[in-house]
Design a protein around this motif. Structure first.
Motif, PDB file in Angstrom:
ATOM      1  N   ALA A  36      -2.697   0.446  -4.668  1.00 31.17           N
ATOM      2  CA  ALA A  36      -2.650  -0.423  -3.495  1.00 31.17           C
ATOM      3  C   ALA A  36      -2.777  -1.881  -3.888  1.00 31.17           C
ATOM      4  CB  ALA A  36      -3.766  -0.046  -2.531  1.00 31.17           C
ATOM      5  N   VAL A  37      -2.121  -2.735  -3.113  1.00 29.16           N
ATOM      6  CA  VAL A  37      -2.392  -4.174  -3.190  1.00 29.16           C
ATOM      7  C   VAL A  37      -3.702  -4.405  -2.451  1.00 29.16           C
ATOM      8  CG1 VAL A  37      -1.615  -6.462  -2.481  1.00 29.16           C
ATOM      9  CG2 VAL A  37       0.043  -4.772  -3.278  1.00 29.16           C
ATOM     10  N   THR A  38      -4.624  -5.134  -3.063  1.00 28.63           N
ATOM     11  CA  THR A  38      -5.914  -5.395  -2.437  1.00 28.63           C
ATOM     12  C   THR A  38      -6.123  -6.892  -2.314  1.00 28.63           C
ATOM     13  OG1 THR A  38      -6.777  -3.447  -3.571  1.00 28.63           O
ATOM     14  CG2 THR A  38      -8.371  -4.859  -2.480  1.00 28.63           C
ATOM     15  N   ALA A  39      -6.302  -7.353  -1.076  1.00 28.77           N
ATOM     16  CA  ALA A  39      -6.646  -8.753  -0.831  1.00 28.77           C
ATOM     17  C   ALA A  39      -8.068  -8.791  -0.317  1.00 28.77           C
ATOM     18  CB  ALA A  39      -5.693  -9.378   0.189  1.00 28.77           C
ATOM     19  N   CYS A  40      -8.860  -9.725  -0.816  1.00 34.98           N
ATOM     20  CA  CYS A  40     -10.260  -9.839  -0.416  1.00 34.98           C
ATOM     21  C   CYS A  40     -10.480 -11.204   0.214  1.00 34.98           C
ATOM     22  CB  CYS A  40     -11.176  -9.672  -1.623  1.00 34.98           C
ATOM     23  SG  CYS A  40     -12.929  -9.885  -1.223  1.00 34.98           S
ATOM     24  N   ALA A  41     -10.896 -11.222   1.466  1.00 31.90           N
ATOM     25  CA  ALA A  41     -11.218 -12.475   2.153  1.00 31.90           C
ATOM     26  C   ALA A  41     -12.731 -12.640   2.196  1.00 31.90           C
ATOM     27  CB  ALA A  41     -10.653 -12.451   3.572  1.00 31.90           C
TER      28      ALA A  41
ATOM     29  N   LEU B  33      -8.671  -1.154   5.951  1.00 29.36           N
ATOM     30  CA  LEU B  33      -9.510  -2.299   5.587  1.00 29.36           C
ATOM     31  C   LEU B  33     -10.972  -1.909   5.664  1.00 29.36           C
ATOM     32  CD1 LEU B  33     -10.927  -3.989   8.188  1.00 29.36           C
ATOM     33  CD2 LEU B  33      -8.548  -4.514   8.631  1.00 29.36           C
ATOM     34  N   VAL B  34     -11.754  -2.540   4.809  1.00 27.56           N
ATOM     35  CA  VAL B  34     -13.198  -2.332   4.743  1.00 27.56           C
ATOM     36  C   VAL B  34     -13.847  -3.704   4.785  1.00 27.56           C
ATOM     37  CG1 VAL B  34     -15.120  -1.475   3.358  1.00 27.56           C
ATOM     38  CG2 VAL B  34     -12.967  -0.213   3.393  1.00 27.56           C
ATOM     39  N   ALA B  35     -14.788  -3.901   5.693  1.00 25.73           N
ATOM     40  CA  ALA B  35     -15.448  -5.198   5.843  1.00 25.73           C
ATOM     41  C   ALA B  35     -16.948  -5.050   5.624  1.00 25.73           C
ATOM     42  CB  ALA B  35     -15.174  -5.781   7.229  1.00 25.73           C
TER      43      ALA B  35
ATOM     44  N   ARG C 288     -17.288 -10.429   4.054  1.00 25.91           N
ATOM     45  CA  ARG C 288     -16.209 -10.028   3.150  1.00 25.91           C
ATOM     46  C   ARG C 288     -15.322  -8.993   3.841  1.00 25.91           C
ATOM     47  NH1 ARG C 288     -18.394  -8.029  -2.346  1.00 25.91           N
ATOM     48  NH2 ARG C 288     -19.024  -6.200  -1.151  1.00 25.91           N
ATOM     49  N   VAL C 289     -14.007  -9.174   3.720  1.00 24.34           N
ATOM     50  CA  VAL C 289     -13.042  -8.214   4.265  1.00 24.34           C
ATOM     51  C   VAL C 289     -12.070  -7.845   3.156  1.00 24.34           C
ATOM     52  CG1 VAL C 289     -11.269  -7.771   5.994  1.00 24.34           C
ATOM     53  CG2 VAL C 289     -13.213  -9.259   6.560  1.00 24.34           C
ATOM     54  N   ARG C 290     -11.937  -6.554   2.874  1.00 23.80           N
ATOM     55  CA  ARG C 290     -10.969  -6.083   1.889  1.00 23.80           C
ATOM     56  C   ARG C 290      -9.840  -5.359   2.611  1.00 23.80           C
ATOM     57  NH1 ARG C 290     -15.292  -5.170  -2.161  1.00 23.80           N
ATOM     58  NH2 ARG C 290     -14.743  -6.433  -3.966  1.00 23.80           N
ATOM     59  N   ILE C 291      -8.615  -5.764   2.293  1.00 28.43           N
ATOM     60  CA  ILE C 291      -7.421  -5.183   2.902  1.00 28.43           C
ATOM     61  C   ILE C 291      -6.657  -4.433   1.823  1.00 28.43           C
ATOM     62  CG2 ILE C 291      -5.368  -5.676   4.254  1.00 28.43           C
ATOM     63  CD1 ILE C 291      -6.753  -8.580   4.497  1.00 28.43           C
ATOM     64  N   PHE C 292      -6.356  -3.157   2.079  1.00 28.86           N
ATOM     65  CA  PHE C 292      -5.640  -2.323   1.118  1.00 28.86           C
ATOM     66  C   PHE C 292      -4.232  -2.068   1.645  1.00 28.86           C
ATOM     67  CE2 PHE C 292     -10.114  -1.336   0.987  1.00 28.86           C
ATOM     68  CZ  PHE C 292     -10.416  -1.423  -0.364  1.00 28.86           C
ATOM     69  N   VAL C 293      -3.236  -2.401   0.848  1.00 27.89           N
ATOM     70  CA  VAL C 293      -1.852  -2.175   1.245  1.00 27.89           C
ATOM     71  C   VAL C 293      -1.313  -1.019   0.410  1.00 27.89           C
ATOM     72  CG1 VAL C 293       0.404  -3.206   1.545  1.00 27.89           C
ATOM     73  CG2 VAL C 293      -1.644  -4.625   1.754  1.00 27.89           C
ATOM     74  N   PRO C 294      -1.265   0.163   0.976  1.00 31.33           N
ATOM     75  CA  PRO C 294      -0.797   1.336   0.214  1.00 31.33           C
ATOM     76  C   PRO C 294       0.667   1.186  -0.187  1.00 31.33           C
ATOM     77  CG  PRO C 294      -1.945   1.991   2.228  1.00 31.33           C
ATOM     78  CD  PRO C 294      -1.699   0.529   2.330  1.00 31.33           C
TER      79      PRO C 294
END
Length: 910
Positions: A788-793, A817-819, A825-831
């Motif tokens: 997955a692409v993972t972006a962390c805000a 997403l897991v916050a 912190r918010v992590r977004i997973f792009v499968p």
């Protein structure tokens, strides 16, 4: 030599700050000749009062152009001579004393450097919050000085020192430019962590953003008197060993008690005891009285003659009166005072105290001790009268013996007062020439003209860079797999080469050569070899972080530390372990659990200690325990030329020199390769409970989380919010949003908090369930989602909701997403299926840049943690370095002049 203060220079300065704000007359300069350590006196060339950041910039620029050295100064309460200006200009910051804003929702505040510590504490208390660091000079010392010295205080045993509570700094660099330094919430190196404790030698901080904490719901304070000082020292260790972490644990010896009780500060303490201990506990109401009873039993078990518990706030303040007034009372013994400051392992306190009293007898001196016993931070005070013939020589000799004894016991030369002038001579006792040179590189990057607080912190030594083969050396060299393999095998043997290099995939391509050194010495020889041949080296642990950062410019050799996996030393009494970088987190905590201890770092996925430190990675537990930057005491590293250096030490408080541990932590192996680490441990909690709360909307759950740390004071240790897609990825079938909340700690406190949370959830209409295993599943979510692409805000805590709202529409579909609502912190997973549906990298780059803009508007940032090489080539994974580009580049060039370590990988393409 500094230039004299010409009339023209004075007029230029007055033109910036106004008439009357530049002092030059001898009588006017006398109050600024020393700080609180009166042993060091020098006359400044002038004193310039500044009021705003732009004035500081203009004054510094004028002095820089005139090549005139200067010294930043606040309240002058320092105890190492750090604010003394011998012929330099003092830039006086005490009038920059505004609290710029308080943000109670996000638990933070921003202040000017002249703000008095107690002034901030009083202001935020109105919001039910506190600023935890509380130096003994709290009513006089300023936040700028606290930052400069990385000040501690009695309550830093539980809450940490200044650097654990600084979120950002606005700094005027020595050339007059303005730097915005972001710490654990920013991209690039942890320049905030590096700047804190730099003693005003790297620039002048003009704005300070601090982290605030909720005021504890309850406090229990105990006072114990001991007829034997050994018993008091042993009691300190027994309390910590019992798994109890007091907010403060302070010791006052007989001579100090006599001085206090004979002064206007008398608090009614007995003067016939060897020592008194103050033990303060705080936290939720539930269970605190039981903890206090356990502490009382331990104190009596180790020989306390009497133990009292404060029955109210008035009596509590009376207990603290003797401790807070101790330094003021020293004037009854001598007109001058040398306050020593060294930290030793907690278990060594009894023997070190004996040695201090022996030294007093050897030199016919009175030495008193009042100190932070829980931290092992000694403060031997030597009161004297400088008019007595030969007394200063005796004081200096005694001081040196004490420092050497502390170092010999595994300690350090200063725990909170700093090096300043007083301890430059001792730096060689704790750091080698190579260690000190790394600090000198830092100074050279920030202040090449050596104008900012010269003559402090570092001993006088020549600047020695790493020898360079020349810019771009090695880039043109044709490096083949065969050449590298042959050279490594010849130098270190075939056992140093991994048999399955293809298991390490870098930017989509299997590695060709992987070396696995088994010791620090082998690692050093290997990197020296790579440097001499001009190879590009990629340091890894188990290889779990090879799909992040900018695509590498080149990668000739992967170096895995996985064979460096020894647990070298475990000192349970001191809550310390030293391990090789290749030790896995799971193995480490499995072993430590046998002694009832752990290292509470929980990044997503499996990994090694070295990788956790190098990446700065942390998980939900960081809300209560901190990130690796907060839990690493010292490091041994191999530089880009193969040299072995160390940073920090084996004690919990250490401000000897620049905080190089903070610089290396989160640097991703671009400044050096971590070989060993000294880790600060915690006792395993008595109870570990989890509840998972369910709702249709994430915002209901977020509000509930914030209420728990606000009005409800339910003290959750960790909280993770999961979208329905994320919950499905770890095996949950319903379409609800979920929030896992974890409580760790004393049994009564945890049970009461969980019960109260369940009742609050019912009132709010939230369902809940028990799922203790959910944390392990969350830790493996990336593995379950595939590549997955993972972006962390990362944003201020209360902005998490806005980012969740944006992120939930991030893909045009609903990405998992897991916050972390307690961390912002918010992590977004792009499968893979979502990524492929968007037809490649460029659409995702645009989405990430949009998300980044929104985060930056709200005071945060976005980082691409994982992604395809194509995506990471289009969009900078790290974000814009902005004002710190020059400093970041300068550090990389000093520490790795030939780009041996991960060339092109880091922020800014370094």
């Amino acid at each position: 030599m500094p230039n004299p203060m010409s009339l023209e220079l004075v007029r230029k300065l007055e033109g910036v700050v106004g008439d009357g704000n530049v002092l030059t007359q001898p009588g006017e300069l006398i109050p600024f000749e020393s700080d609180a350590l009166t042993s060091y006196r020098a006359t400044p060339a002038a004193v310039v009062f500044v009021h705003e950041t732009d004035e500081v910039q203009e004054v510094v620029s004028i002095l820089h152009d005139a090549e005139m050295p200067y010294v930043p100064r606040g309240a002058g309460t320092g105890l190492s001579g750090g604010a003394v200006a011998d012929g330099a200009v003092i830039i006086e910051l005490s009038r920059m004393n505004r609290i710029i804003w308080i943000d109670p929702e996000n638990h933070r505040a921003r202040v000017q450097p002249g703000t008095v510590n107690a002034q901030l504490a009083e202001a935020v208390a109105e919001h039910g919050l506190m600023y935890a660091p509380d130096p003994s000079s709290q009513t006089a010392c300023t936040l700028g000085g606290n930052v400069a010295e990385n000040a501690g205080g009695p309550h830093c045993l539980k809450y940490g020192v200044t650097s654990n509570h600084i979120l950002a700094l606005k700094v005027v660099a020595p050339d007059g430019s303005l730097l915005e330094l972001w710490g654990p919430l920013g991209s690039g190196y942890d320049l905030t962590g590096l700047f804190v404790g730099s003693e005003g030698t790297l620039g002048i901080c003009c704005e300070i953003e601090v982290r605030l904490l909720p005021l504890p719901a309850a406090v229990e304070t105990l006072l114990a008197h001991f007829e034997e000082i050994d018993g008091a020292g042993q009691a300190v260790s027994s309390i910590i060993a019992a798994g109890i972490l007091p907010a403060a644990l302070e010791m006052i010896d007989r001579e100090t008690l006599k001085a206090v009780e004979a002064s206007v500060y008398a608090a009614g303490f007995p003067t016939d005891v060897a020592a008194s201990l103050i033990v303060e506990l705080d936290g939720p109401v539930a269970g605190l009285a039981e903890q206090a009873a356990e502490v009382e039993s331990l104190l009596l078990e180790h020989g306390a003659r009497e133990v009292s518990r404060a029955k109210d706030e008035e009596e509590r303040l009376k207990f603290w009166k003797a401790r807070k007034s101790a330094f003021g009372a020293m004037g009854r013994i001598g007109s001058d005072l040398l306050v020593q400051d060294a930290t030793v392992p907690r278990s060594k306190l009894p023997e070190l105290l004996k040695r201090v009293y022996e030294v007093a007898r050897e030199h016919d001196l009175t030495i008193t001790n009042v100190f932070h016993a829980g931290d092992g931070n000694l403060h031997p005070n030597i009161p004297y009268d400088r008019r007595e013939a030969g007394i200063e020589e005796r004081v200096r000799a005694a001081s040196r013996k004490i420092i050497m004894a502390c170092v010999a016991a595994g300690g350090t030369i200063t725990g909170e007062h700093g090096v300043g002038v007083d301890k430059r001579q001792y730096m060689s006792l704790v750091y080698s020439h190579g260690d000190r040179q790394t600090m000198r590189w830092v100074k050279q990057v920030f202040d090449p003209g050596k104008l900012c607080n010269p003559g402090k912190l570092l001993p006088d030594e020549p600047f020695t860079p790493i020898p360079s083969r020349g810019a771009g050396a090695g880039v043109e060299r044709a490096v083949s797999k065969k050449d590298v393999t042959r050279a490594v095998k010849k130098a270190l043997g075939s056992e140093c080469l991994a048999r399955n290099p293809e298991s390490f995939v870098i930017d989509g391509e299997p590695a060709e050569v992987v070396a696995t050194p088994g010791s620090v010495e082998e690692l050093s020889e290997l990197i020296h070899l790579a440097s001499s041949y001009g190879w590009a080296v990629v340091p890894v642990g188990h290889g779990g972080w090879l799909e992040t950062g900018n695509p590498l410019e080149r990668a000739d050799l992967v170096v895995s530390t996985r064979r460096m996996n020894d647990k070298i030393e475990h000192r349970p009494d001191d809550l310390l372990v030293t391990v090789g970088a290749g030790v896995s987190l799971a193995d480490l905590n499995g072993t430590l659990a046998e002694a009832g201890q752990w290292w509470p770092i929980d990044p997503m996925g499996e990994g090694t200690v070295g990788a956790a430190i190098a990446t700065g990675a942390s998980g939900p537990l960081a809300a209560a325990y901190g990130a690796p930057r907060d839990l690493v005491l010292g490091l041994k590293l191999v530089r880009s030329d193969g040299g072995i250096v160390k940073a920090g030490g084996k004690v919990v408080k250490n401000v000897a020199g620049y905080d190089m541990v903070k610089l290396y932590t989160g640097s991703w192996g671009t400044l050096g390769i971590i070989a060993e680490a000294h880790l600060r441990l915690h006792s395993l909690p008595h109870v570990d409970q989890t509840r998972v709360f369910l709702a249709d909307s994430p915002f209901e759950l977020l509000r509930f989380a914030w209420d728990m740390v606000g009005a409800e004071k339910l003290s959750p240790t960790a909280a993770e919010l999961m979208s329905p897609e994320a919950a499905a990825a770890i095996g949950m079938k319903t379409r609800d949003w979920r929030m896992a909340v974890r409580w760790l700690g004393h049994e009564r406190a945890v049970n009461d908090s969980v019960t109260a949370a369940e009742k609050a959830a019912s009132r709010a209409g939230l369902l809940y369930e028990e799922r203790e295993e959910i944390w392990k599943a969350l830790g493996s979510i990336e593995k379950r989602l595939g590549p997955a692409v993972t972006a962390c805000a990362r944003v201020p805590m209360r902005v998490t909701g806005a980012m969740v709202e944006v992120a939930s529409r991030f893909a045009g579909a609903d990405p998992p997403l897991v916050a972390s609502p307690l961390l912002g912190r918010v992590r977004i997973f792009v499968p893979p299926e979502l990524y492929e549906a968007a037809q490649g990298d460029r659409p995702w780059a645009l989405r990430i840049e949009g998300l980044r803009w929104l985060a930056e508007e709200r005071g945060g940032f976005v980082r691409v943690e994982r992604g395809s090489p194509g995506l990471r080539a289009i969009v900078d994974p790290w974000g814009d370095l902005e004002t710190v580009q020059r400093v970041t580049l300068g550090l990389k060039l000093r520490f790795d002049p030939d780009s041996t370590l991960k060339p092109g990988f880091f922020a800014g393409g370094l």
